[in-house]
Design a protein around this motif. Structure first.
Motif, short mmCIF file in Angstrom:
data_model
loop_
_atom_site.label_atom_id
_atom_site.label_comp_id
_atom_site.label_asym_id
_atom_site.label_seq_id
_atom_site.Cartn_x
_atom_site.Cartn_y
_atom_site.Cartn_z
N LEU A 48 2.31 -33.64 6.96
CA LEU A 48 1.72 -32.34 6.59
C LEU A 48 2.74 -31.41 5.96
CD1 LEU A 48 -0.79 -31.55 9.50
CD2 LEU A 48 -1.15 -32.83 7.38
N ARG A 49 3.51 -31.98 5.01
CA ARG A 49 4.48 -31.17 4.28
C ARG A 49 3.89 -30.80 2.93
NH1 ARG A 49 9.21 -31.00 6.80
NH2 ARG A 49 10.37 -30.44 4.91
N LEU A 50 4.43 -29.74 2.32
CA LEU A 50 3.89 -29.24 1.05
C LEU A 50 4.71 -29.77 -0.11
CD1 LEU A 50 1.95 -27.36 -0.53
CD2 LEU A 50 3.68 -25.57 -0.27
N GLY A 51 4.02 -30.32 -1.11
CA GLY A 51 4.70 -30.79 -2.31
C GLY A 51 4.22 -30.05 -3.55
N VAL A 52 5.14 -29.83 -4.48
CA VAL A 52 4.78 -29.35 -5.82
C VAL A 52 4.92 -30.54 -6.76
CG1 VAL A 52 5.48 -27.88 -7.75
CG2 VAL A 52 5.37 -26.93 -5.43
N VAL A 53 3.86 -30.81 -7.52
CA VAL A 53 3.81 -32.00 -8.37
C VAL A 53 4.26 -31.62 -9.78
CG1 VAL A 53 2.32 -33.82 -9.28
CG2 VAL A 53 1.90 -32.87 -6.98
N SER A 54 5.26 -32.35 -10.29
CA SER A 54 5.65 -32.17 -11.70
C SER A 54 5.10 -33.35 -12.48
CB SER A 54 7.17 -32.09 -11.81
OG SER A 54 7.73 -33.37 -11.53
N ASP A 55 5.61 -33.61 -13.69
CA ASP A 55 5.06 -34.69 -14.51
C ASP A 55 5.17 -36.04 -13.82
OD1 ASP A 55 4.27 -33.03 -16.46
OD2 ASP A 55 5.99 -33.36 -17.76
N THR A 56 6.30 -36.29 -13.18
CA THR A 56 6.54 -37.63 -12.63
C THR A 56 6.88 -37.64 -11.15
OG1 THR A 56 8.84 -37.45 -13.29
CG2 THR A 56 7.35 -38.58 -14.82
N THR A 57 7.22 -36.48 -10.59
CA THR A 57 7.69 -36.46 -9.20
C THR A 57 6.95 -35.42 -8.37
OG1 THR A 57 9.41 -34.82 -9.61
CG2 THR A 57 10.04 -37.13 -9.89
N THR A 66 10.19 -37.26 -4.78
CA THR A 66 9.71 -38.64 -4.74
C THR A 66 8.89 -38.90 -5.99
OG1 THR A 66 9.38 -38.25 -2.37
CG2 THR A 66 8.47 -40.29 -3.24
N ALA A 67 8.94 -40.10 -6.53
CA ALA A 67 8.05 -40.44 -7.65
C ALA A 67 6.60 -40.30 -7.17
CB ALA A 67 8.32 -41.87 -8.10
N ILE A 68 5.73 -39.80 -8.06
CA ILE A 68 4.33 -39.60 -7.67
C ILE A 68 3.74 -40.89 -7.12
CG2 ILE A 68 2.01 -39.13 -8.54
CD1 ILE A 68 3.24 -37.14 -10.51
N SER A 69 4.07 -42.01 -7.77
CA SER A 69 3.47 -43.29 -7.36
C SER A 69 3.93 -43.70 -5.96
CB SER A 69 3.82 -44.37 -8.37
OG SER A 69 5.22 -44.41 -8.57
N ASP A 70 5.10 -43.21 -5.51
CA ASP A 70 5.60 -43.57 -4.18
C ASP A 70 5.25 -42.54 -3.10
OD1 ASP A 70 6.77 -45.80 -5.30
OD2 ASP A 70 8.73 -44.83 -5.57
N LEU A 72 7.96 -20.88 -4.26
CA LEU A 72 7.66 -22.31 -4.44
C LEU A 72 8.18 -22.80 -5.79
CD1 LEU A 72 3.98 -22.61 -3.10
CD2 LEU A 72 6.14 -22.85 -1.86
N ALA A 73 8.03 -21.97 -6.82
CA ALA A 73 8.51 -22.37 -8.15
C ALA A 73 10.03 -22.53 -8.12
CB ALA A 73 8.08 -21.33 -9.18
N ALA A 74 10.72 -21.61 -7.45
CA ALA A 74 12.18 -21.71 -7.36
C ALA A 74 12.58 -22.96 -6.60
CB ALA A 74 12.75 -20.47 -6.69
N ALA A 75 11.89 -23.24 -5.50
CA ALA A 75 12.22 -24.43 -4.70
C ALA A 75 11.98 -25.70 -5.51
CB ALA A 75 11.39 -24.44 -3.42
N ALA A 76 10.91 -25.71 -6.31
CA ALA A 76 10.58 -26.91 -7.09
C ALA A 76 11.62 -27.17 -8.18
CB ALA A 76 9.19 -26.76 -7.71
N ARG A 77 12.32 -26.10 -8.62
CA ARG A 77 13.36 -26.26 -9.66
C ARG A 77 14.72 -26.63 -9.08
NH1 ARG A 77 10.99 -21.44 -11.77
NH2 ARG A 77 12.59 -20.25 -10.70
N ASP A 78 14.86 -26.48 -7.76
CA ASP A 78 16.16 -26.69 -7.12
C ASP A 78 16.53 -28.18 -7.17
OD1 ASP A 78 18.32 -27.01 -5.43
OD2 ASP A 78 17.56 -25.60 -3.92
N PRO A 79 17.63 -28.53 -7.84
CA PRO A 79 17.98 -29.96 -7.96
C PRO A 79 18.28 -30.62 -6.61
CG PRO A 79 19.72 -28.55 -8.86
CD PRO A 79 18.57 -27.65 -8.53
N ARG A 80 18.56 -29.81 -5.59
CA ARG A 80 18.86 -30.41 -4.28
C ARG A 80 17.59 -30.70 -3.47
NH1 ARG A 80 22.39 -25.39 -2.67
NH2 ARG A 80 20.53 -24.60 -3.73
#
Ligand code: MN
Length: 288
Positions: free
Chosen positions: A9-18, A66-70, A54-62
Motif C-alpha cells: 500500500l505504497r504510493l507510486g508516481v508513474v512516468s513513461d517507463t518507471t 521500478t520498471a512499470i512492467s515489474d 509528489l512532483a519533487a519526490a518523483a524527480r528525485d534521482p535517489r
C-alpha cells in the motif's frame, strides 16, 4: 500525474517507463493496514495541496523506482465508502439489452432500460494484475464484461451542481463492471469478489483531459467486443456526479462507474480481457 498503489500500500508516481515510490513525500503517517488506511482518500481530497511535494519526490534521482512492467500494481483505490455505478448510459447498450434480457431472463425489464445509479460492494475491487474469478454458484448463468470509464471523487459533496461536478473529480481510470445476467438484484449480481477490476492507475483530472472525449476498447482474447467514444454517453460524467450527489454525499475516494458501452457479452475461464482507454492506459486480465 499518474498515481499508482504499489505492494505494501505504497504510493507510486508513474512516468513513461518507471514507477517512482513517493510514499515518503505524503504529509500523513503512512498506514499500510488495508483495514484502516485512509491516506488514499486524503490524497484524493487534497491532491492539489500535495502535488508539488509528489512532483519533487518523483524527480528525485535517489527515489526508489521500478520498471512499470515489474511493479506490483494494486487497485488504485483504497477503502472507498462506496462504488456508484451508472446503468443504461449508452443507447447502443440499452438497445442490445433487450435481446440479452430475452435470452437470460426470458423477458425485458423496462425499469432496467432507464438511466439510474446503483451500488456495488467495495470488496469487489480487484487490481490491474489480478484475475477475475467466476463464482462456482453462478455456473449456468452468463457472466458479462462491461468496460467502463471510472471517475474517482476528489472533494466530493452533496447536491453538487453539474457546473462544479468535474472540479470535484480527482481523476479517472479504467474499470470493468463484471456482471451476472440473472433476475437477482443488481447489487448482488455485480458484487462478487474481483467483479470490479480497476487500473492500471489514477490519472488526475488535469492530465486525463475531457472525460467526454475518450475512446474505450475491450478485446476478449483476440476479438474486439466493445469500442465506443465517451461522447456517446446519454448522461455525461458531470451529470452522473450531480445526479448521484442529490441522493448521497460523495466522499473523497469514492469510485463511480459511468456505464457499459455496447458489445457486452459472456466471459469464460481461460479468457484474457484487454481494455484500453485514451490517455488512461490499458490493462490485461485473466478470467478463471
Ligand atoms: Mn456497468
Amino acid at each position: 500525474m499518474r498515481l499508482a498503489i504499489l505492494d505494501g500500500l505504497r504510493l507510486g508516481v508513474v512516468s513513461d517507463t518507471t514507477v517512482v515510490d513517493v510514499t515518503a513525500a505524503l504529509p500523513w503517517p503512512h498506514d499500510p493496514d488495508p483495514l484502516t488506511a485512509g491516506w488514499w482518500r486524503l490524497l484524493c481530497r487534497d491532491f492539489e495541496l500535495v502535488r508539488p511535494a509528489l512532483a519533487a519526490a518523483a524527480r528525485d534521482p535517489r527515489a526508489p523506482r521500478t520498471a512499470i512492467s515489474d511493479a506490483r500494481l494494486l487497485a488504485p483505490a483504497l477503502n472507498p465508502s462506496k462504488i456508484v455505478a451508472a446503468a443504461s448510459n449508452y443507447q447502443g447498450h440499452v438497445a442490445e439489452m433487450h435481446e440479452v434480457q430475452e435470452r437470460t431472463l426470458g423477458s425485458v425489464e423496462p425499469w432496467m432500460m432507464e438511466f439510474d445509479v446503483f451500488l456495488k460492494a467495495p470488496s469487489s475491487i480487484a487490481g490491474p494484475r489480478d484475475d477475475i474469478v467466476l463464482p462456482p454458484d453462478q455456473r449456468g448463468s452468463e457472466i458479462h464484461h462491461e468496460a467502463e470509464l471510472v471517475a474517482v471523487v476528489g472533494k466530493g459533496g452533496k447536491d453538487i451542481p453539474p457546473g462544479d461536478a468535474l472540479r470535484s473529480i480527482a481523476g479517472y481510470m479504467i474499470g470493468l463492471d463484471i456482471t451476472v445476467r440473472s433476475k437477482a438484484d443488481r447489487s448482488r449480481r455485480k458484487s462478487y469478489d474481483t467483479f470490479s477490476p480497476l487500473g492500471p492507475w489514477l490519472v488526475t483530472s488535469d492530465e486525463a483531459g475531457d472525460p467526454a472525449d475518450m475512446d474505450i476498447e475491450l478485446k476478449r482474447n483476440t476479438i474486439r467486443r466493445q469500442q465506443v467514444s465517451t461522447r456517446d454517453m446519454l448522461v455525461p460524467v458531470k451529470d452522473i456526479v450531480a445526479y448521484a450527489s442529490r441522493v448521497m454525499t460523495l466522499l473523497p475516494g469514492d469510485v463511480i462507474f459511468t456505464g457499459a458501452p455496447p458489445g457486452v457479452g459472456p466471459i469464460e475461464p481461460g479468457d484474457t480481457l484487454r481494455v484500453r482507454i485514451s490517455r488512461l492506459g490499458e490493462m490485461e486480465l485473466r478470467v478463471r
